[in-house]
Design a protein around this motif. Sequence first.
Motif, short mmCIF file in Angstrom:
data_model
loop_
_atom_site.label_atom_id
_atom_site.label_comp_id
_atom_site.label_asym_id
_atom_site.label_seq_id
_atom_site.Cartn_x
_atom_site.Cartn_y
_atom_site.Cartn_z
N ALA A 21 -6.26 -9.49 1.43
CA ALA A 21 -5.22 -9.15 0.45
C ALA A 21 -5.27 -7.66 0.14
O ALA A 21 -6.36 -7.06 0.05
CB ALA A 21 -5.42 -9.96 -0.82
N VAL A 22 -4.11 -7.03 -0.01
CA VAL A 22 -4.04 -5.66 -0.51
C VAL A 22 -4.42 -5.69 -1.99
O VAL A 22 -3.87 -6.51 -2.75
CB VAL A 22 -2.60 -5.09 -0.33
N GLN A 27 -2.67 -7.49 -8.76
CA GLN A 27 -2.23 -6.81 -9.98
C GLN A 27 -0.73 -7.00 -10.18
O GLN A 27 -0.26 -7.29 -11.29
CB GLN A 27 -2.53 -5.30 -9.87
N ALA A 28 0.02 -6.86 -9.09
CA ALA A 28 1.47 -7.01 -9.18
C ALA A 28 1.86 -8.39 -9.66
O ALA A 28 2.75 -8.53 -10.52
CB ALA A 28 2.09 -6.73 -7.81
N LEU A 65 -2.94 -14.39 -3.42
CA LEU A 65 -2.40 -13.86 -4.66
C LEU A 65 -2.94 -14.55 -5.90
O LEU A 65 -2.60 -14.16 -7.02
CB LEU A 65 -0.86 -13.99 -4.64
N ALA A 66 -3.77 -15.60 -5.71
CA ALA A 66 -4.29 -16.39 -6.83
C ALA A 66 -3.15 -16.92 -7.69
O ALA A 66 -3.14 -16.83 -8.92
CB ALA A 66 -5.25 -15.55 -7.68
N ASN A 380 2.19 -2.96 -6.49
CA ASN A 380 2.11 -2.97 -7.95
C ASN A 380 3.01 -1.89 -8.54
O ASN A 380 3.72 -2.12 -9.51
CB ASN A 380 0.66 -2.75 -8.39
N ASP A 381 3.01 -0.72 -7.90
CA ASP A 381 3.91 0.35 -8.33
C ASP A 381 5.37 -0.06 -8.14
O ASP A 381 6.24 0.30 -8.94
CB ASP A 381 3.64 1.63 -7.54
N ALA A 382 5.64 -0.80 -7.07
CA ALA A 382 7.01 -1.27 -6.81
C ALA A 382 7.50 -2.19 -7.92
O ALA A 382 8.64 -2.08 -8.39
CB ALA A 382 7.08 -1.98 -5.46
N VAL A 383 6.64 -3.10 -8.35
CA VAL A 383 7.01 -4.03 -9.44
C VAL A 383 7.23 -3.26 -10.73
O VAL A 383 8.21 -3.51 -11.46
CB VAL A 383 5.93 -5.11 -9.59
N GLN A 384 6.33 -2.31 -11.02
CA GLN A 384 6.49 -1.51 -12.25
C GLN A 384 7.82 -0.73 -12.23
O GLN A 384 8.51 -0.63 -13.25
CB GLN A 384 5.33 -0.52 -12.39
#
Length: 393
Positions: A21-22, A27-28, A65-66, A380-384
């Motif tokens: 996993a990245v 986080q995302a 992704l849990a 994660n930055d993309a989602v933010q």
Amino acid sequence: QPPAFGFLFDVDGVLVRGSQAVPAARQAFRRLADGGGRLRVPVVFLTNAGNCLRAAKARELSQALALEVSPEQVILSHSPLRLFSQFHQKCMLVAGQGPVEENAQNLGFKHVVTMEALRKAYPLLDMVDQSRRPKELPPPTTGFPTIEGVILFGEPVRWETSLQLIIDVLLSNGNPGAELQDIPYPHLPVLACNMDLLWMAEAKMPSRFGHGTFLLCLENIYKKVTGRELKYEALIGKPSTVTYRYAEYLIKEQAEKQGWKSPIRRLYAVGDNPMSDIYGANLYNNHLKSAHKNQVQAGVKRSLQAASPQTEDHLELRKDCNNSVESCESILVCTGVYRHNADVPSNTEECMTETVFHGHRDFCFDPSLVEASYIVQDVNDAVQLAFKKENWT
């Protein structure tokens, strides 16, 4: 407030690299989920992988992704084939690896022939590997069905065998045991899934060969042998428009199941491959703009569309033509194929003359289509970024 937007996430290079996993992916999805682990916005995982079942990919993503991911949230490269019902009753040769027969049956195909079954029926066709050549002349094959079309799920293990047998089937009009007569043209229908030339795994070396590389070999061999172009009945998987139409359909289904009343207006497509993820999202964005200018039937120009014109006719999604979705914005991450300043030159003139186009032969190279709406470091930055644009907390 119900969400008016949804996400289309690529998998390899965005959420995972190979089997790992990245780090930013979990986080995302902590941002995307509520306290009970349920997603607060509709999400579709849009991957060009095709050598597994949707359920298996959903389990793999759930573990990475849990988070519980359902098969209905996963679009593999071949998933839209369930809409191609005019081929479901035909005898189709299927090529690729993994559970190709089960995948075909799950998609609605009733009569399939695997590459291995074809090789066993006609052992004299596969001659490259000397260790597999028959030691004695086999008896004539009887009762083998005539093949009526070819489905290319993904890159096979033995390229030489698949290339040879697919060409044999096309040249013989589905009867590779017969003596070659006039070469038929147009040839049998060919449906190809996943056009990615390259994909990113754990290796430090440049990206690995994808199914697009196999298609390139097949097209060139066919043209060299016959002098004619190999034609596709349809090319599906990213960046084809039909795949994004299907993704939009599933996003809306999710929203309805959750009871979210607000129409989905915007999609955010997150990927790592400019020639696949970004090209596809931008191409679909153009399609949406065209639709909202009362040109629903026109779609996009033929030069920018690889799926055959009749694809639209047998889509169950036609009822969705007056769709609520207005845009599909592309977000490029730097955790996979793309590296800053490595793939897409900064100005259009350079892009036309210097960039190597990794897209499929049947898609034209429009520099604007490989330029992402946004470039961020990771998912994660993309989602933010999307949350900020939507004023979503």
